[in-house]
Motif scaffolding. Structure first.
Motif, mmCIF file in Angstrom:
data_model
loop_
_atom_site.group_PDB
_atom_site.id
_atom_site.type_symbol
_atom_site.label_atom_id
_atom_site.label_comp_id
_atom_site.label_asym_id
_atom_site.label_seq_id
_atom_site.Cartn_x
_atom_site.Cartn_y
_atom_site.Cartn_z
ATOM 1 N N GLU A 98 10.602 -16.537 -9.489
ATOM 2 C CA GLU A 98 11.509 -16.470 -8.350
ATOM 3 C C GLU A 98 10.638 -16.275 -7.095
ATOM 4 O OE1 GLU A 98 15.078 -16.382 -8.604
ATOM 5 O OE2 GLU A 98 14.607 -17.145 -10.608
ATOM 6 N N PRO A 99 11.153 -16.686 -5.926
ATOM 7 C CA PRO A 99 10.311 -16.517 -4.726
ATOM 8 C C PRO A 99 10.281 -15.082 -4.205
ATOM 9 C CG PRO A 99 12.378 -17.550 -4.166
ATOM 10 C CD PRO A 99 12.409 -17.333 -5.647
ATOM 11 N N HIS A 100 10.526 -14.121 -5.098
ATOM 12 C CA HIS A 100 10.485 -12.719 -4.655
ATOM 13 C C HIS A 100 9.302 -12.031 -5.297
ATOM 14 C CE1 HIS A 100 14.315 -13.181 -2.775
ATOM 15 N NE2 HIS A 100 14.791 -13.697 -3.888
ATOM 16 N N TYR A 101 8.461 -11.466 -4.472
ATOM 17 C CA TYR A 101 7.280 -10.792 -5.005
ATOM 18 C C TYR A 101 6.895 -9.644 -4.090
ATOM 19 C CZ TYR A 101 4.809 -13.297 -1.341
ATOM 20 O OH TYR A 101 4.405 -13.772 -0.119
ATOM 21 N N GLN A 102 6.072 -8.780 -4.608
ATOM 22 C CA GLN A 102 5.596 -7.656 -3.817
ATOM 23 C C GLN A 102 4.116 -7.420 -4.141
ATOM 24 O OE1 GLN A 102 7.365 -3.818 -4.739
ATOM 25 N NE2 GLN A 102 7.758 -3.528 -2.559
ATOM 26 N N LEU A 103 3.338 -7.112 -3.126
ATOM 27 C CA LEU A 103 1.920 -6.837 -3.341
ATOM 28 C C LEU A 103 1.670 -5.358 -3.096
ATOM 29 C CD1 LEU A 103 0.478 -9.816 -1.260
ATOM 30 C CD2 LEU A 103 1.141 -9.793 -3.666
ATOM 31 N N ILE A 104 1.103 -4.698 -4.082
ATOM 32 C CA ILE A 104 0.812 -3.275 -3.908
ATOM 33 C C ILE A 104 -0.698 -3.085 -3.886
ATOM 34 C CG2 ILE A 104 1.114 -0.953 -4.890
ATOM 35 C CD1 ILE A 104 3.705 -2.793 -6.090
ATOM 36 N N VAL A 105 -1.174 -2.641 -2.734
ATOM 37 C CA VAL A 105 -2.617 -2.451 -2.580
ATOM 38 C C VAL A 105 -2.895 -0.960 -2.599
ATOM 39 C CG1 VAL A 105 -4.632 -3.018 -1.180
ATOM 40 C CG2 VAL A 105 -2.613 -4.460 -1.078
ATOM 41 N N ASP A 106 -3.877 -0.560 -3.365
ATOM 42 C CA ASP A 106 -4.194 0.862 -3.480
ATOM 43 C C ASP A 106 -5.693 0.999 -3.611
ATOM 44 O OD1 ASP A 106 -3.798 3.561 -3.636
ATOM 45 O OD2 ASP A 106 -2.398 3.485 -5.308
ATOM 46 N N ARG A 107 -6.146 2.223 -3.712
ATOM 47 C CA ARG A 107 -7.581 2.432 -3.905
ATOM 48 C C ARG A 107 -7.741 3.411 -5.060
ATOM 49 N NH1 ARG A 107 -11.422 2.488 1.254
ATOM 50 N NH2 ARG A 107 -11.058 0.271 1.056
ATOM 51 N N GLU A 108 -8.399 2.935 -6.122
ATOM 52 C CA GLU A 108 -8.644 3.798 -7.277
ATOM 53 C C GLU A 108 -10.082 4.222 -7.224
ATOM 54 O OE1 GLU A 108 -7.623 2.066 -11.103
ATOM 55 O OE2 GLU A 108 -5.545 1.974 -10.376
ATOM 56 N N GLY A 109 -10.302 5.527 -7.146
ATOM 57 C CA GLY A 109 -11.671 5.971 -6.908
ATOM 58 C C GLY A 109 -12.045 5.410 -5.559
ATOM 59 N N MET A 110 -13.037 4.548 -5.531
ATOM 60 C CA MET A 110 -13.444 3.996 -4.246
ATOM 61 C C MET A 110 -13.179 2.505 -4.147
ATOM 62 S SD MET A 110 -14.189 6.188 -2.269
ATOM 63 C CE MET A 110 -13.987 7.923 -2.616
ATOM 64 N N LEU A 111 -12.554 1.918 -5.158
ATOM 65 C CA LEU A 111 -12.374 0.465 -5.131
ATOM 66 C C LEU A 111 -10.911 0.083 -4.911
ATOM 67 C CD1 LEU A 111 -14.760 -0.619 -8.023
ATOM 68 C CD2 LEU A 111 -15.171 -0.715 -5.572
ATOM 69 N N ASP A 112 -10.718 -0.969 -4.143
ATOM 70 C CA ASP A 112 -9.364 -1.443 -3.871
ATOM 71 C C ASP A 112 -8.760 -2.068 -5.125
ATOM 72 O OD1 ASP A 112 -9.734 -0.803 -1.220
ATOM 73 O OD2 ASP A 112 -10.450 -2.800 -0.688
ATOM 74 N N THR A 113 -7.462 -1.868 -5.287
ATOM 75 C CA THR A 113 -6.774 -2.535 -6.395
ATOM 76 C C THR A 113 -5.596 -3.325 -5.822
ATOM 77 O OG1 THR A 113 -5.308 -0.652 -6.711
ATOM 78 C CG2 THR A 113 -7.316 -0.717 -8.069
ATOM 79 N N LEU A 114 -5.257 -4.395 -6.497
ATOM 80 C CA LEU A 114 -4.117 -5.204 -6.069
ATOM 81 C C LEU A 114 -3.187 -5.415 -7.256
ATOM 82 C CD1 LEU A 114 -2.588 -7.215 -4.186
ATOM 83 C CD2 LEU A 114 -4.161 -8.980 -4.988
ATOM 84 N N GLU A 115 -1.927 -5.047 -7.060
ATOM 85 C CA GLU A 115 -0.937 -5.326 -8.102
ATOM 86 C C GLU A 115 0.072 -6.308 -7.522
ATOM 87 O OE1 GLU A 115 0.936 -1.939 -10.189
ATOM 88 O OE2 GLU A 115 2.758 -3.147 -10.198
ATOM 89 N N ILE A 116 0.387 -7.339 -8.311
ATOM 90 C CA ILE A 116 1.377 -8.321 -7.860
ATOM 91 C C ILE A 116 2.601 -8.176 -8.746
ATOM 92 C CG2 ILE A 116 1.841 -10.769 -7.449
ATOM 93 C CD1 ILE A 116 -1.175 -11.250 -7.401
ATOM 94 N N ARG A 117 3.731 -7.851 -8.145
ATOM 95 C CA ARG A 117 4.986 -7.795 -8.911
ATOM 96 C C ARG A 117 5.788 -9.042 -8.570
ATOM 97 N NH1 ARG A 117 6.548 -1.455 -8.025
ATOM 98 N NH2 ARG A 117 4.646 -0.671 -9.044
ATOM 99 N N VAL A 118 6.213 -9.737 -9.602
ATOM 100 C CA VAL A 118 6.931 -10.990 -9.371
ATOM 101 C C VAL A 118 8.213 -11.010 -10.193
ATOM 102 C CG1 VAL A 118 6.629 -13.481 -9.177
ATOM 103 C CG2 VAL A 118 4.639 -12.042 -9.560
#
Ligand SMILES: [Zn+2]
Length: 284
Positions: free
Chosen positions: A205-225
């Motif tokens: 579906e054209p609905h998504y969300q990007l969750i950007v965080d930092r674990e320890g010192m590195l960036d993380t990206l989660e894509i929810r679709v």
């Protein structure tokens, strides 16, 4: 600068890199700030006293970082951490850099670039000292010159001479973006690029969300679709295959690693006006 020898580090085997730092004793390191901290942590983990290395200076950039992070890097690696600025469209790192005074703005190499700050809405040049979008014109770049190139990066210009004696303009550290670009582990990512990857896959579906965080010192990206009802009620394996496919395509096309999670239809928040697709939890 500072009579340093430089060792560029970008990914690869961390233990080996720490060994190189120990054995060859370079005095400077050039990487992203989060990678410098990651190296410091990894060093601690394998029992290397990272403060006893020959390193004296870190030339760090390609992502936003806070003064707290600078302090942490300086303490953990026993170095002076300096900010470097650049953008791949211009020359990559090296458009501007802090001098040994540090924390006093980044000297723009005005013999190579004309720098301006503009109001991102009206395009008008703003007075020195006021926040605006950085605009560069290249003076010496061959084959691919840029004229009044808008960077999307927000900063302030300072024209008075620096304590170090240099008289070129200085820019304050980047305070944000004038558009929706994200910087994840030093890689520039526009949500629209991820959207294009998703749209090319059937059943999403054209609905998504990007969750950007930092674990320890590195960036993380989660894509929810969101996926269609039919797919969501399918076997777990089908869902996992789609998740893997999205992660692979995002890695292939954008160069970033993402955790992908398929969610039920209509489970993501809807927006009446501009969709808030990005949740940035990093506190920089
Ligand atoms: Zn200076």
């Amino acid at each position: 600068m500072l009579g340093a020898s430089v060792i560029p580090i970008s990914g690869g085997n961390t233990k080996r890199q720490i060994m190189i730092l120990q054995d060859f004793g370079p005095t400077a390191i050039c990487c992203t700030p989060s990678y410098a901290l990651y190296l410091a942590e990894q060093g601690e983990e394998i029992g290397v006293d990272m403060t006893s290395l020959n390193l004296r200076v870190g030339v760090l950039g390609a992502e936003p970082w806070s003064e707290t992070m600078r302090q942490e890097i300086e303490n953990k690696l026993n170095i002076k951490a300096l900010d470097i600025y650049g953008l791949s469209e211009v020359i990559g790192p090296g458009v501007a850099m802090e001098c040994e005074e540090g924390r006093n703005g980044l000297h723009v190499f005005e013999d190579h670039f004309i720098v301006e700050t503009i109001n991102p809405i009206t395009g008008e040049v703003v007075p020195n000292g006021e926040e605006g979008e950085l605009v560069f014109t290249t003076l010496t770049k061959e084959a691919f010159p840029l004229i009044r190139y808008r960077t999307g990066d927000m900063s302030r210009l300072m024209k008075e001479p620096c304590r170090c004696g240099r008289t070129v303009a200085r820019m304050a550290r980047i305070s944000g973006r004038s558009d929706d670009m994200l910087i994840i582990r030093g890689v520039n990512v526009f949500p629209s690029q991820i959207e294009n990857v998703l749209l090319a896959i059937e059943g999403l579906e054209p609905h998504y969300q990007l969750i950007v965080d930092r674990e320890g010192m590195l960036d993380t990206l989660e894509i929810r679709v969101e996926v269609s009802e039919t797919i969501f009620s399918d076997e777990i394996r089908t869902l996992q295959n789609i998740e893997r496919r999205i992660a692979k395509d995002v890695k292939d096309y954008l160069g970033v690693t993402a955790a992908v999670k398929l969610v039920e239809p209509k489970s993501l928040q809807r927006f009446q006006e501009k969709a808030q697709r990005v949740v940035d939890k990093r506190h920089i």
